[in-house]
Design a protein around this motif. Structure first.
Motif, PDB file in Angstrom:
ATOM      1  N   VAL A  86       0.847  -1.190   0.000  1.00 27.31           N
ATOM      2  CA  VAL A  86       0.000   0.000   0.000  1.00 27.31           C
ATOM      3  C   VAL A  86       0.884   1.242   0.000  1.00 27.31           C
ATOM      4  O   VAL A  86       1.814   1.350   0.813  1.00 27.31           O
ATOM      5  CB  VAL A  86      -0.938   0.030   1.229  1.00 27.31           C
TER       6      VAL A  86
ATOM      7  N   VAL B  98      -1.852  13.039  -4.431  1.00 24.46           N
ATOM      8  CA  VAL B  98      -2.025  12.436  -5.758  1.00 24.46           C
ATOM      9  C   VAL B  98      -0.856  12.844  -6.630  1.00 24.46           C
ATOM     10  O   VAL B  98      -0.367  13.983  -6.550  1.00 24.46           O
ATOM     11  CB  VAL B  98      -3.347  12.891  -6.418  1.00 24.46           C
TER      12      VAL B  98
ATOM     13  N   GLY C 231      -1.077   2.257  -8.641  1.00 23.69           N
ATOM     14  CA  GLY C 231      -2.211   2.998  -9.161  1.00 23.69           C
ATOM     15  C   GLY C 231      -2.452   2.551 -10.589  1.00 23.69           C
ATOM     16  O   GLY C 231      -2.518   1.357 -10.879  1.00 23.69           O
ATOM     17  N   SER C 232      -2.511   3.500 -11.511  1.00 21.08           N
ATOM     18  CA  SER C 232      -2.684   3.128 -12.922  1.00 21.08           C
ATOM     19  C   SER C 232      -1.361   3.123 -13.680  1.00 21.08           C
ATOM     20  O   SER C 232      -1.335   2.833 -14.880  1.00 21.08           O
ATOM     21  CB  SER C 232      -3.659   4.099 -13.608  1.00 21.08           C
TER      22      SER C 232
ATOM     23  N   SER D  67      -1.527   7.590 -12.940  1.00 20.32           N
ATOM     24  CA  SER D  67      -1.653   8.364 -11.710  1.00 20.32           C
ATOM     25  C   SER D  67      -1.676   7.424 -10.516  1.00 20.32           C
ATOM     26  O   SER D  67      -2.051   6.248 -10.620  1.00 20.32           O
ATOM     27  CB  SER D  67      -2.919   9.226 -11.735  1.00 20.32           C
ATOM     28  N   VAL D  68      -1.256   7.965  -9.368  1.00 22.06           N
ATOM     29  CA  VAL D  68      -1.239   7.195  -8.127  1.00 22.06           C
ATOM     30  C   VAL D  68      -1.603   8.136  -6.992  1.00 22.06           C
ATOM     31  O   VAL D  68      -1.296   9.330  -7.043  1.00 22.06           O
ATOM     32  CB  VAL D  68       0.146   6.552  -7.887  1.00 22.06           C
ATOM     33  N   GLN D  69      -2.281   7.601  -5.984  1.00 27.94           N
ATOM     34  CA  GLN D  69      -2.583   8.397  -4.808  1.00 27.94           C
ATOM     35  C   GLN D  69      -2.300   7.599  -3.546  1.00 27.94           C
ATOM     36  O   GLN D  69      -2.198   6.367  -3.591  1.00 27.94           O
ATOM     37  CB  GLN D  69      -4.035   8.865  -4.819  1.00 27.94           C
TER      38      GLN D  69
ATOM     39  N   ASP E 123      -3.288   3.785  -2.543  1.00 26.32           N
ATOM     40  CA  ASP E 123      -3.387   2.856  -3.677  1.00 26.32           C
ATOM     41  C   ASP E 123      -2.557   1.608  -3.408  1.00 26.32           C
ATOM     42  O   ASP E 123      -1.550   1.646  -2.689  1.00 26.32           O
ATOM     43  CB  ASP E 123      -2.883   3.520  -4.965  1.00 26.32           C
ATOM     44  N   SER E 124      -2.954   0.526  -4.026  1.00 25.76           N
ATOM     45  CA  SER E 124      -2.153  -0.691  -3.930  1.00 25.76           C
ATOM     46  C   SER E 124      -0.953  -0.606  -4.858  1.00 25.76           C
ATOM     47  O   SER E 124      -0.972   0.112  -5.860  1.00 25.76           O
ATOM     48  CB  SER E 124      -2.998  -1.920  -4.275  1.00 25.76           C
TER      49      SER E 124
END
Length: 218
Positions: A5, A34, A110-111, A156-158, A161-162
């Motif tokens: 995480v 983010v 994230g993505s 993007s990641v925040q 996020d896993s």
């Protein structure tokens, strides 16, 4: 496959001056929630000295949370000034450290898709920031360097996020990698296996090849 995480994200929005020469640095970073990533790292993050930080092979820097506890124990007088996020990293991830991260590991964060590219070399700016000449050497000798990523797919990641391990190519952990490289006369075959780690930054491959050449002449 392992899943973690994202605990913290950081970026430099305003460089500060450091050292006797008052050079600009991005080691002081602000906490963010983010981040948008491209091949250069976090969009908007300022990487001042791009000879040693930033670029596609060092787009993101991660430092391990357990390493802070080790630093606080060794330098208790600095602990209050050394919270998580103060080593100039872009992210910390709960549960990840040099013992369970390998060169070449690919993670979905994230993505975005990122790959571990190389360990970080602790530099004089860490010593200067905390006004203690022992820090960089301690980090290197304890093999708590942290590591860099290249960004394979923008996204993007925040925080929260896993971060999921998608592929692992090499059996050698970052800690083992650093331990072998630091040996005075490492085993030639093991050193060669480091150079062959899939995903290792080319500049590190060259460094290891040069050490191999020296060993062959001994």
């Amino acid at each position: 496959m392992s899943s973690f995480v994202v605990g913290h994200l950081y970026a430099t929005t305003k460089p500060q001056r450091i050292g006797e020469n008052q050079a600009f640095t991005g080691i002081w970073k602000d906490s963010i929630e983010v981040a948008d990533l491209d091949e250069q790292g976090i969009k908007g993050d300022i990487q001042v000295d791009r000879r040693v930080h930033g670029g596609t092979e060092k787009a993101l820097h991660q430092y391990a949370i357990p390493s802070y506890a080790q630093l606080h124990a060794a330098f208790p007088e600095l602990a209050a000034r050394m919270p998580i996020g103060s080593m100039g990293e872009n992210l910390t991830v709960l549960g990840m450290h040099e013992g369970n991260v390998h060169i070449g590991d690919i993670y979905r964060m994230g993505s975005a898709l990122v790959q571990v590219s190389q360990p970080r070399n602790p530099c004089w700016k860490i010593n200067s920031k905390f006004d203690d000449e022992r820090l960089a050497k301690f980090i290197a000798t304890q093999h708590i360097n942290g590591w860099y990523y290249r960004v394979l797919e923008a996204g993007s990641v925040q925080v929260g996020d896993s971060m999921d391990l998608m592929e692992r190519f090499n059996p050698i952990s970052l800690r083992n990698f650093l331990e072998v490289y630091a040996e005075h006369r490492p085993n030639f075959l093991i050193l060669r296996s480091l150079a062959r780690c899939q995903g290792l930054t080319p500049s590190w491959q060259v460094k290891i090849q040069q050490r191999m050449e020296v060993l062959q002449r001994l």
